[in-house]
Design a protein around this motif. Structure first.
Motif, PDB file in Angstrom:
ATOM      1  N   LYS A   5       1.040  -1.347   0.263  1.00 13.75           N
ATOM      2  CA  LYS A   5       0.145   0.162   0.173  1.00 13.75           C
ATOM      3  C   LYS A   5       0.786   1.001  -0.251  1.00 13.75           C
ATOM      4  O   LYS A   5       0.322   2.755  -0.198  1.00 13.75           O
ATOM      5  CB  LYS A   5      -0.719   0.143   1.005  1.00 13.75           C
ATOM      6  N   LYS A   6       1.285   1.392   0.738  1.00  8.56           N
ATOM      7  CA  LYS A   6       2.672   2.328   0.866  1.00  8.56           C
ATOM      8  C   LYS A   6       3.545   2.510  -0.694  1.00  8.56           C
ATOM      9  O   LYS A   6       3.428   3.544  -1.005  1.00  8.56           O
ATOM     10  CB  LYS A   6       3.884   2.561   1.669  1.00  8.56           C
ATOM     11  N   VAL A   7       4.180   1.407  -1.145  1.00  4.62           N
ATOM     12  CA  VAL A   7       4.479   1.868  -2.257  1.00  4.62           C
ATOM     13  C   VAL A   7       3.824   1.887  -3.488  1.00  4.62           C
ATOM     14  O   VAL A   7       3.897   2.905  -4.080  1.00  4.62           O
ATOM     15  CB  VAL A   7       4.783   0.101  -2.819  1.00  4.62           C
ATOM     16  N   ILE A   8       2.220   1.525  -3.184  1.00  5.79           N
ATOM     17  CA  ILE A   8       1.146   2.207  -4.195  1.00  5.79           C
ATOM     18  C   ILE A   8       1.402   4.105  -4.043  1.00  5.79           C
ATOM     19  O   ILE A   8       0.859   4.594  -4.927  1.00  5.79           O
ATOM     20  CB  ILE A   8       0.453   1.274  -4.197  1.00  5.79           C
ATOM     21  N   THR A   9       0.948   4.088  -2.801  1.00 13.43           N
ATOM     22  CA  THR A   9       0.367   5.538  -2.739  1.00 13.43           C
ATOM     23  C   THR A   9       1.593   5.773  -2.753  1.00 13.43           C
ATOM     24  O   THR A   9       1.535   6.801  -3.657  1.00 13.43           O
ATOM     25  CB  THR A   9       0.086   5.374  -1.247  1.00 13.43           C
ATOM     26  N   GLY A  10       3.165   5.185  -2.596  1.00  7.29           N
ATOM     27  CA  GLY A  10       4.069   6.882  -3.062  1.00  7.29           C
ATOM     28  C   GLY A  10       4.610   6.832  -4.740  1.00  7.29           C
ATOM     29  O   GLY A  10       4.623   7.655  -5.209  1.00  7.29           O
ATOM     30  N   LEU A  11       3.814   5.727  -5.297  1.00  7.66           N
ATOM     31  CA  LEU A  11       3.919   5.797  -6.815  1.00  7.66           C
ATOM     32  C   LEU A  11       2.906   6.835  -7.334  1.00  7.66           C
ATOM     33  O   LEU A  11       2.855   7.395  -8.489  1.00  7.66           O
ATOM     34  CB  LEU A  11       4.279   4.327  -7.066  1.00  7.66           C
ATOM     35  N   LEU A  12       1.396   6.532  -6.700  1.00  5.62           N
ATOM     36  CA  LEU A  12       0.642   7.784  -7.120  1.00  5.62           C
ATOM     37  C   LEU A  12       1.137   9.097  -6.686  1.00  5.62           C
ATOM     38  O   LEU A  12       0.988   9.901  -7.847  1.00  5.62           O
ATOM     39  CB  LEU A  12      -0.406   7.158  -5.776  1.00  5.62           C
ATOM     40  N   ASN A  13       1.518   9.333  -5.710  1.00  9.39           N
ATOM     41  CA  ASN A  13       2.143  10.775  -5.282  1.00  9.39           C
ATOM     42  C   ASN A  13       3.374  10.839  -6.139  1.00  9.39           C
ATOM     43  O   ASN A  13       3.095  11.944  -6.263  1.00  9.39           O
ATOM     44  CB  ASN A  13       2.143  10.747  -3.910  1.00  9.39           C
ATOM     45  N   LYS A  14       4.270   9.976  -7.122  1.00 10.15           N
ATOM     46  CA  LYS A  14       5.033  10.225  -7.782  1.00 10.15           C
ATOM     47  C   LYS A  14       4.596  10.978  -9.033  1.00 10.15           C
ATOM     48  O   LYS A  14       5.115  12.068  -9.724  1.00 10.15           O
ATOM     49  CB  LYS A  14       6.457   9.152  -7.542  1.00 10.15           C
ATOM     50  N   ALA A  15       3.999  10.069  -9.981  1.00  5.02           N
ATOM     51  CA  ALA A  15       3.172   9.965 -10.807  1.00  5.02           C
ATOM     52  C   ALA A  15       1.785  12.073 -10.616  1.00  5.02           C
ATOM     53  O   ALA A  15       2.081  12.104 -11.348  1.00  5.02           O
ATOM     54  CB  ALA A  15       1.915   9.266 -11.088  1.00  5.02           C
ATOM     55  N   SER A  16       1.454  12.022  -9.805  1.00  5.72           N
ATOM     56  CA  SER A  16       0.294  13.304  -9.397  1.00  5.72           C
ATOM     57  C   SER A  16       1.387  14.762  -9.298  1.00  5.72           C
ATOM     58  O   SER A  16       1.343  15.079  -9.623  1.00  5.72           O
ATOM     59  CB  SER A  16      -0.416  13.266  -7.852  1.00  5.72           C
ATOM     60  N   ASP A  17       2.733  13.912  -8.354  1.00 13.48           N
ATOM     61  CA  ASP A  17       3.749  15.329  -9.004  1.00 13.48           C
ATOM     62  C   ASP A  17       4.822  15.249  -9.773  1.00 13.48           C
ATOM     63  O   ASP A  17       4.623  17.356 -10.298  1.00 13.48           O
ATOM     64  CB  ASP A  17       4.961  14.697  -7.408  1.00 13.48           C
ATOM     65  N   ALA A  18       4.488  14.913 -10.425  1.00 19.82           N
ATOM     66  CA  ALA A  18       5.456  14.538 -12.022  1.00 19.82           C
ATOM     67  C   ALA A  18       4.013  15.480 -12.931  1.00 19.82           C
ATOM     68  O   ALA A  18       4.175  16.404 -13.701  1.00 19.82           O
ATOM     69  CB  ALA A  18       5.749  13.743 -12.351  1.00 19.82           C
ATOM     70  N   SER A  19       2.525  14.717 -12.453  1.00 19.79           N
ATOM     71  CA  SER A  19       1.472  15.396 -13.360  1.00 19.79           C
ATOM     72  C   SER A  19       2.057  17.179 -13.087  1.00 19.79           C
ATOM     73  O   SER A  19       1.452  17.680 -14.052  1.00 19.79           O
ATOM     74  CB  SER A  19       0.581  15.296 -13.686  1.00 19.79           C
ATOM     75  N   THR A  20       1.070  17.313 -12.401  1.00 16.52           N
ATOM     76  CA  THR A  20       1.172  18.877 -11.451  1.00 16.52           C
ATOM     77  C   THR A  20       2.967  19.863 -12.018  1.00 16.52           C
ATOM     78  O   THR A  20       2.002  20.706 -12.509  1.00 16.52           O
ATOM     79  CB  THR A  20       1.185  18.268  -9.736  1.00 16.52           C
ATOM     80  N   SER A  21       3.772  19.023 -11.953  1.00 18.48           N
ATOM     81  CA  SER A  21       5.275  20.081 -12.575  1.00 18.48           C
ATOM     82  C   SER A  21       5.387  20.397 -13.462  1.00 18.48           C
ATOM     83  O   SER A  21       4.927  20.803 -14.334  1.00 18.48           O
ATOM     84  CB  SER A  21       6.331  18.991 -12.173  1.00 18.48           C
ATOM     85  N   TYR A  22       4.648  19.388 -14.164  1.00 15.34           N
ATOM     86  CA  TYR A  22       4.691  19.698 -15.670  1.00 15.34           C
ATOM     87  C   TYR A  22       3.272  20.559 -16.050  1.00 15.34           C
ATOM     88  O   TYR A  22       3.149  21.024 -16.826  1.00 15.34           O
ATOM     89  CB  TYR A  22       4.279  18.537 -16.836  1.00 15.34           C
ATOM     90  N   GLU A  23       2.494  20.565 -15.525  1.00 15.83           N
ATOM     91  CA  GLU A  23       1.071  21.089 -15.240  1.00 15.83           C
ATOM     92  C   GLU A  23       0.965  22.016 -15.415  1.00 15.83           C
ATOM     93  O   GLU A  23       1.016  23.657 -16.648  1.00 15.83           O
ATOM     94  CB  GLU A  23      -0.037  20.671 -14.729  1.00 15.83           C
ATOM     95  N   LEU A  24       2.318  22.645 -14.496  1.00 13.59           N
ATOM     96  CA  LEU A  24       3.190  24.111 -14.131  1.00 13.59           C
ATOM     97  C   LEU A  24       4.195  25.063 -15.250  1.00 13.59           C
ATOM     98  O   LEU A  24       3.259  26.193 -15.324  1.00 13.59           O
ATOM     99  CB  LEU A  24       3.210  24.070 -12.392  1.00 13.59           C
ATOM    100  N   ALA A  25       4.506  23.726 -15.691  1.00 12.54           N
ATOM    101  CA  ALA A  25       4.984  24.568 -16.506  1.00 12.54           C
ATOM    102  C   ALA A  25       4.515  24.975 -17.665  1.00 12.54           C
ATOM    103  O   ALA A  25       4.781  25.525 -18.648  1.00 12.54           O
ATOM    104  CB  ALA A  25       6.991  22.861 -17.244  1.00 12.54           C
ATOM    105  N   LEU A  26       3.589  23.908 -18.227  1.00 10.81           N
ATOM    106  CA  LEU A  26       2.960  24.252 -19.290  1.00 10.81           C
ATOM    107  C   LEU A  26       1.918  25.572 -19.242  1.00 10.81           C
ATOM    108  O   LEU A  26       2.519  26.228 -20.482  1.00 10.81           O
ATOM    109  CB  LEU A  26       2.239  22.730 -19.061  1.00 10.81           C
ATOM    110  N   GLU A  27       1.463  25.756 -17.713  1.00  8.20           N
ATOM    111  CA  GLU A  27       0.724  26.674 -17.674  1.00  8.20           C
ATOM    112  C   GLU A  27       1.920  28.539 -18.165  1.00  8.20           C
ATOM    113  O   GLU A  27       1.741  28.889 -18.578  1.00  8.20           O
ATOM    114  CB  GLU A  27       0.662  27.029 -16.515  1.00  8.20           C
ATOM    115  N   ARG A  28       3.081  27.697 -17.206  1.00  6.29           N
ATOM    116  CA  ARG A  28       4.254  29.063 -17.661  1.00  6.29           C
ATOM    117  C   ARG A  28       4.296  29.501 -18.964  1.00  6.29           C
ATOM    118  O   ARG A  28       4.223  30.656 -19.365  1.00  6.29           O
ATOM    119  CB  ARG A  28       5.486  28.865 -16.793  1.00  6.29           C
TER     120      ARG A  28
END
Length: 190
Positions: A5-28
């Motif tokens: 569960k911790k592994v999956i949660t960590g991976l989901l957080n990693k995907a979300s963080d990556a997606s958010t970072s790219y989204e912010l870069a796209l907005e800029r």
């Protein structure tokens, strides 16, 4: 042993963080693109005016050519930003897909862990049901105790011929509605 569960949660957080970072870069990049496009419109109007003035020989051909270079440079910058935005989208997809692949690789283990937890929950529900039925049994005995004298009286009346039968209501008629749990009640409490 790793906690899946911790592994999956960590991976989901990693995907979300990556997606958010790219989204912010796209907005800029989008903000930069809009500003450049607005500025380009102004420079294109200026270029048209310079062209007219150059044809009328009111400004030098060099001034007109310099303005053409300004417009060309801005157009190139806009195209460059658009390409960067496409690349950001590609990178986001690649990074998120990589994390999804990791999650899929752990899916069997996650499903097994999930089934173990669900089985524990089902056992808890079964235990709660047993406790509930035990409590109903106790309350049924209380009800029997509450109407005992009425039952004795009616039995006596039957024995001495004053009435043909004992007329006590069935426990479920009196208590059943309160004992029944509807699917709606279950849904609201799960």
């Amino acid at each position: 042993m790793k906690n899946i569960k911790k592994v999956i949660t960590g991976l989901l957080n990693k995907a979300s963080d990556a997606s958010t970072s790219y989204e912010l870069a796209l907005e800029r990049k989008q903000e930069e693109l809009v500003q450049l496009q607005l500025h380009l419109q102004d420079e294109q109007v200026k270029l048209k005016d310079y062209h007219k003035l150059a044809l009328l020989q009111q400004i030098s051909e060099q001034t007109y050519e310099e303005q053409k270079q300004v417009v060309a440079s801005m157009t190139n910058k806009i195209q460059s930003i658009q390409l960067e935005m496409q690349q950001i989208s590609i990178y986001r997809t690649e990074d998120v897909n990589a994390v999804i692949a990791e999650i899929q690789a752990n899916k069997a283990e996650m499903n097994m862990a999930q089934q173990v937890e669900i089985q524990v929950i089902k056992e808890g529900i079964a235990e709660a049901k047993r406790e509930y039925l035990q409590k109903l049994s106790e309350l049924g005995e209380q009800y029997d105790s509450a109407i005992k004298e009425e039952g004795l009286l009616q039995s006596f009346l039957v024995d001495i011929g004053k009435q043909p039968n004992v007329y006590l209501p069935y426990k479920m008629e009196i208590l059943g509605a309160g004992a029944t749990v509807s699917i709606h009640e279950v849904e609201n409490n799960l």
